[in-house]
Design an enzyme around this catalytic site. Structure first.
Site, PDB file in Angstrom:
ATOM      1  CD  GLU A   7      -7.178   2.663   2.901  1.00 11.81           C
ATOM      2  OE1 GLU A   7      -6.405   1.784   2.469  1.00 11.81           O
ATOM      3  OE2 GLU A   7      -7.270   2.931   4.115  1.00 11.81           O
TER       4      GLU A   7
ATOM      5  CE  LYS B   9      -3.102   1.883   3.581  1.00  8.16           C
ATOM      6  NZ  LYS B   9      -4.258   1.541   4.425  1.00  8.16           N
TER       7      LYS B   9
ATOM      8  CE  LYS C 285      -1.128   5.109   4.904  1.00  8.47           C
ATOM      9  NZ  LYS C 285      -2.557   5.292   5.143  1.00  8.47           N
TER      10      LYS C 285
END
Ligand code: MUC
Ligand code: MG
Length: 383
Positions: A225, A168, A170
């Site tokens: 997300e 993931k 950021k």
């Protein structure tokens, strides 16, 4: 249930534990985590532990370690003294009566009650939460050094150790075009060997997201997300409808209460919910949000607030019980911290996190470690 399960007292403290490297978010960087650890004693002598972790004090949402400590010491703890710890729903109602919101604080107290009751009964916590339907889940790792070359090096090491193959990223702190280039460099380096997700942590407005999501998907990102602000359900809806079919949109900050979940479901405003025990206000309420996901054909993801092995194991126990379509988990908080507060952490093998059995959450807190990282003893200040 007999007086055996009556709550004797509840204590909370803030720990300060450094991270192994700075962890960068759209809203800032952290170099330590400050979980609040709750200990609850039953009159039968049993004890249980709970945890609430925030990210960057109150940067992620309204609650901070200091507000959580205050809510527990001044309101939640006194309200629950003498109550039957095994009546989890009644405990939640009682906490709601004396204190609005403060979901992280309530979640930590409920966690300690579930731990103490399951330890009294000698059973794993999952057996009080519906029973487990899975033993393990794929475990993602977050690349958040802010530097593409460092992130690629870190990902290579994780792949070689067979720890993680879902990463993931950021993003959201820099100009969107720079972020897209950063994601592209990592995607090219790991192509065919790992899957990539991004977390924008609310940084983009609707138009920026509309413009840049296609490039993220084209570079191979499969899960996106919380691109926009928590309140911006209309943008989430439009982005979800427009997203190419090889990627999914996941709500995080927007989906806290069951009512949030219902609104997102009714508006078809995401494909996946990131579930987190803290923001839902505990293990029982995590199940309520997950039930809405399942009923609405929305997938779920086992999210984290970067808890220690205690909060991560508690999350694993409720995730182990959930039906519906899962998209893996990210309970890697313990690996991001320089040290742990339990004797034996959960097992990480072949890219999967193996969920522990009990009693309680199946991890044992070491009291000396709590003392070592206790803010009051270290004399540290709030972030
Ligand atoms: C978040 O917003 O998802 C989870 C993993 C990570 O690196 O940050 C958290 C918070
Ligand atoms: Mg997130």
């Amino acid at each position: 249930m007999s007086s055996m399960m009556k709550i004797e007292r509840i204590q909370a403290r803030i720990l300060d534990i450094p991270t192994i490297r700075p962890h960068k978010f759209s809203f800032g960087a952290i170099s330590r985590q400050s979980p609040v650890i709750v200990q609850l004693w039953l009159r039968n002598g049993a004890t249980g532990f709970g945890e609430a972790a925030t990210i960057g004090g109150p940067s992620w949402n309204e609650e901070s370690p200091e507000s959580i400590l205050h809510a527990i010491e001044s309101y939640l703890g006194p309200a629950l003294a003498g109550q039957d710890a095994s009546r989890f729903e009644a405990l939640l109602q009682r906490m709601d009566a004396v204190c609005k919101g403060n979901h992280f604080a309530k979640g930590a107290v409920e966690m300690a009650a579930v731990d103490a009751v399951s330890r009294t009964l000698g059973v794993p916590a999952w057996s009080l939460l519906g029973g487990k339907v899975r033993e393990s889940m794929p475990l993602a790792w977050t690349l958040a050094s802010g530097d593409s070359a460092k992130d690629i090096e870190e990902a290579e090491a994780m792949l070689a150790a067979r720890r993680h193959r879902v990463f993931k990223l950021k993003i959201g702190a820099r100009a969107a075009a720079d972020d897209i280039a950063h994601v592209g460099r990592i995607a090219r380096a790991l192509a065919g060997r790992a899957s990539l997700t991004v977390d924008i942590n609310q940084a983009w407005d609707g138009n920026t997201a509309r413009r840049h999501l296609p490039a993220l998907v084209a570079s191979g990102v499969t899960l996106i997300e919380q691109p926009v602000a928590r309140w911006n359900v209309e943008a989430l809806r439009a982005l979800t409808a427009a997203l190419p079919t090889d990627a999914l949109l996941m709500a995080d900050e927007t989906v806290c209460s069951p009512q949030d979940a219902l609104q997102l479901a009714q508006q078809r405003a995401c494909h996946v919910f990131s579930l987190k025990v803290a923001k839902h206000g505990g293990l029982v309420r995590t199940r309520a949000v997950a039930a809405i996901a399942e009923a609405a054909d929305i997938g779920w993801y086992g999210g984290t607030m970067l808890e220690t092995s205690l909060g991560s194991a508690a999350s694993a126990h409720v995730f182990a019980t959930l039906a519906g379509r899962d998209h893996g988990c990210e309970l890697f908080g313990p690996q991001l911290l320089v040290d742990d507060i339990v004797s034996t952490p959960m097992t990480l093998r072949d890219f999967e996190l193996h969920f522990p059995d009990g009693p309680g959450f199946g991890v044992d807190v070491v009291p000396e470690r709590l003392d070592r990282f206790d803010r009051a003893r270290q004399g540290l200040q709030a972030v």
